[in-house]
Design a protein around this motif. Structure first.
Motif, PDB file in Angstrom:
ATOM      1  N   PRO A  51       0.814  -1.220   0.000  1.00 43.47           N
ATOM      2  CA  PRO A  51       0.000   0.000   0.000  1.00 43.47           C
ATOM      3  C   PRO A  51       0.848   1.270   0.000  1.00 43.47           C
ATOM      4  O   PRO A  51       0.792   2.083   0.935  1.00 43.47           O
ATOM      5  CB  PRO A  51      -0.810  -0.139   1.299  1.00 43.47           C
TER       6      PRO A  51
ATOM      7  N   ARG B 200      -5.639   4.147  -1.043  1.00 40.98           N
ATOM      8  CA  ARG B 200      -6.600   3.933   0.045  1.00 40.98           C
ATOM      9  C   ARG B 200      -7.803   3.121  -0.431  1.00 40.98           C
ATOM     10  O   ARG B 200      -8.276   2.211   0.263  1.00 40.98           O
ATOM     11  CB  ARG B 200      -7.051   5.286   0.606  1.00 40.98           C
TER      12      ARG B 200
ATOM     13  N   ALA C 191      -6.712  -0.519  -0.996  1.00 41.27           N
ATOM     14  CA  ALA C 191      -6.445  -1.176   0.289  1.00 41.27           C
ATOM     15  C   ALA C 191      -7.741  -1.526   1.019  1.00 41.27           C
ATOM     16  O   ALA C 191      -7.840  -2.585   1.654  1.00 41.27           O
ATOM     17  CB  ALA C 191      -5.566  -0.289   1.160  1.00 41.27           C
ATOM     18  N   SER C 192      -8.732  -0.654   0.920  1.00 37.01           N
ATOM     19  CA  SER C 192      -9.993  -0.913   1.617  1.00 37.01           C
ATOM     20  C   SER C 192     -10.684  -2.165   1.088  1.00 37.01           C
ATOM     21  O   SER C 192     -11.420  -2.839   1.820  1.00 37.01           O
ATOM     22  CB  SER C 192     -10.924   0.299   1.491  1.00 37.01           C
ATOM     23  N   GLN C 193     -10.441  -2.503  -0.188  1.00 41.42           N
ATOM     24  CA  GLN C 193     -11.074  -3.682  -0.777  1.00 41.42           C
ATOM     25  C   GLN C 193     -10.267  -4.965  -0.560  1.00 41.42           C
ATOM     26  O   GLN C 193     -10.750  -6.060  -0.840  1.00 41.42           O
ATOM     27  CB  GLN C 193     -11.301  -3.456  -2.271  1.00 41.42           C
TER      28      GLN C 193
ATOM     29  N   LYS D  39      -8.445  -5.486   2.497  1.00 40.39           N
ATOM     30  CA  LYS D  39      -8.013  -5.486   3.891  1.00 40.39           C
ATOM     31  C   LYS D  39      -8.007  -6.878   4.516  1.00 40.39           C
ATOM     32  O   LYS D  39      -7.175  -7.178   5.382  1.00 40.39           O
ATOM     33  CB  LYS D  39      -8.865  -4.524   4.711  1.00 40.39           C
ATOM     34  N   ASP D  40      -8.908  -7.761   4.087  1.00 43.04           N
ATOM     35  CA  ASP D  40      -8.932  -9.111   4.665  1.00 43.04           C
ATOM     36  C   ASP D  40      -7.780  -9.974   4.158  1.00 43.04           C
ATOM     37  O   ASP D  40      -7.570 -11.084   4.659  1.00 43.04           O
ATOM     38  CB  ASP D  40     -10.261  -9.801   4.362  1.00 43.04           C
TER      39      ASP D  40
ATOM     40  N   TRP E  67      -4.603  -8.860   4.183  1.00 41.12           N
ATOM     41  CA  TRP E  67      -3.370  -8.298   4.749  1.00 41.12           C
ATOM     42  C   TRP E  67      -2.529  -9.399   5.393  1.00 41.12           C
ATOM     43  O   TRP E  67      -3.036 -10.259   6.118  1.00 41.12           O
ATOM     44  CB  TRP E  67      -3.696  -7.230   5.784  1.00 41.12           C
TER      45      TRP E  67
ATOM     46  N   PHE F 105      -0.492  -7.044   1.091  1.00 44.33           N
ATOM     47  CA  PHE F 105      -1.672  -7.854   0.818  1.00 44.33           C
ATOM     48  C   PHE F 105      -1.240  -9.068  -0.002  1.00 44.33           C
ATOM     49  O   PHE F 105      -0.519  -8.927  -0.996  1.00 44.33           O
ATOM     50  CB  PHE F 105      -2.715  -7.044   0.049  1.00 44.33           C
TER      51      PHE F 105
END
Length: 269
Positions: free
Chosen positions: A210, A241, A244-246, A248-249, A251, A256
């Motif tokens: 990210p 951002r 990354a929000s899509q 996040k699971d 990580w 990612f």
């Protein structure tokens, strides 16, 4: 302005492609593709849409000293880097630009033809496959690699590009996944006259970081890389951002870990 300048990735597209895309993605995929290709000394191998030549470079030592590897690509800049890389590695590989309509080789000129991540970009895929079959010896092997369905990262990237760079950039981003349907790909190869078509799907893990620097490197040398490079730092930060929000699971410690499908086809003439 100083931060924006510092973040720019220096070099032309083929150099950046070789510097970043090859070690991160295309060399690992080339190793996977060649793992099931029984190359040996004396074989003649053609690398179609060779780019900067990673498949050709990996294959050359396996056919030496009596064999021959040839790489072709329509992009003269890619071929210039391919030649430089082969020279640096002291590998004897012939690189040339083909004619658009017909491969410039005699019938049955090669024992193996490889095409890594190229077929999905050909305007006439059926004709290209017929030409590949023509230049193979009877019983010769086609080893083909294309990306499967778009990964979650690529889907998120396309969505972000649509918002921050426009529809054209987003369309370019998803173009590599045009042959993501494995069954349709198998039928395409079979319809070109190949026998014993063996399709496989593998999953590789791509690391997505990210940061703006990573995004610039990752997109360098791609058709949409210029769109990202031309953004101001705030737009790129917003893209990061959103992506990354899509993810996040997915990580994993510092990046990612994104599963990515790749289709491999092995077929005999």
């Amino acid at each position: 302005m100083e931060e924006q300048h510092r973040l720019q990735v220096k070099g032309d597209a083929p150099e950046l492609y070789e510097r970043y895309k090859v070690p991160r993605l295309f060399e690992p995929l080339a190793l996977q593709l060649l793992e099931h290709v029984p190359l040996r000394a004396g074989h003649r191998m053609l690398d179609v849409a060779c780019g900067t030549g990673i498949v050709a470079r990996l294959a050359a030592p396996r056919v030496a000293p009596s064999g021959k590897v040839t790489g072709i690509d329509l992009n003269a800049g890619m071929l210039a880097v391919a030649r430089a890389q082969a020279d640096e590695a002291t590998l004897s590989i012939d690189f040339s630009t083909p004619t658009p309509a017909k491969l410039p080789f005699d019938d049955a000129a090669f024992d193996v033809v490889c095409c890594q991540q190229g077929l999905q970009f050909f305007p006439d895929r059926t004709r290209a496959l017929h030409e590949i079959r023509r230049v193979l010896v009877p019983g010769g092997l086609l080893a083909l690699s294309v990306l499967g369905v778009a990964s979650r990262y690529n889907a998120a990237l396309a969505e972000a590009l649509a918002e921050y760079a426009g529809a054209t950039a987003a369309k370019r981003c998803v173009a590599p996944f045009a042959l993501g349907n494995l069954e349709a790909l198998r039928r395409l190869v079979q319809a070109a006259g190949f026998g014993s078509v063996e399709p496989h799907t593998i999953t590789v893990t791509r690391r997505v970081y990210p940061s703006q620097e990573w995004l610039l490197q990752e997109s360098a040398g791609t058709p949409f890389g210029g769109d990202i490079a031309d953004m101001d730092v705030f737009a790129r930060a917003a893209m990061i951002r959103d992506i990354a929000s899509q993810l996040k699971d997915l990580w994993d410690v510092e990046s990612f870990a994104v599963p990515t499908e790749v289709h491999l086809i092995y077929a005999r003439r």
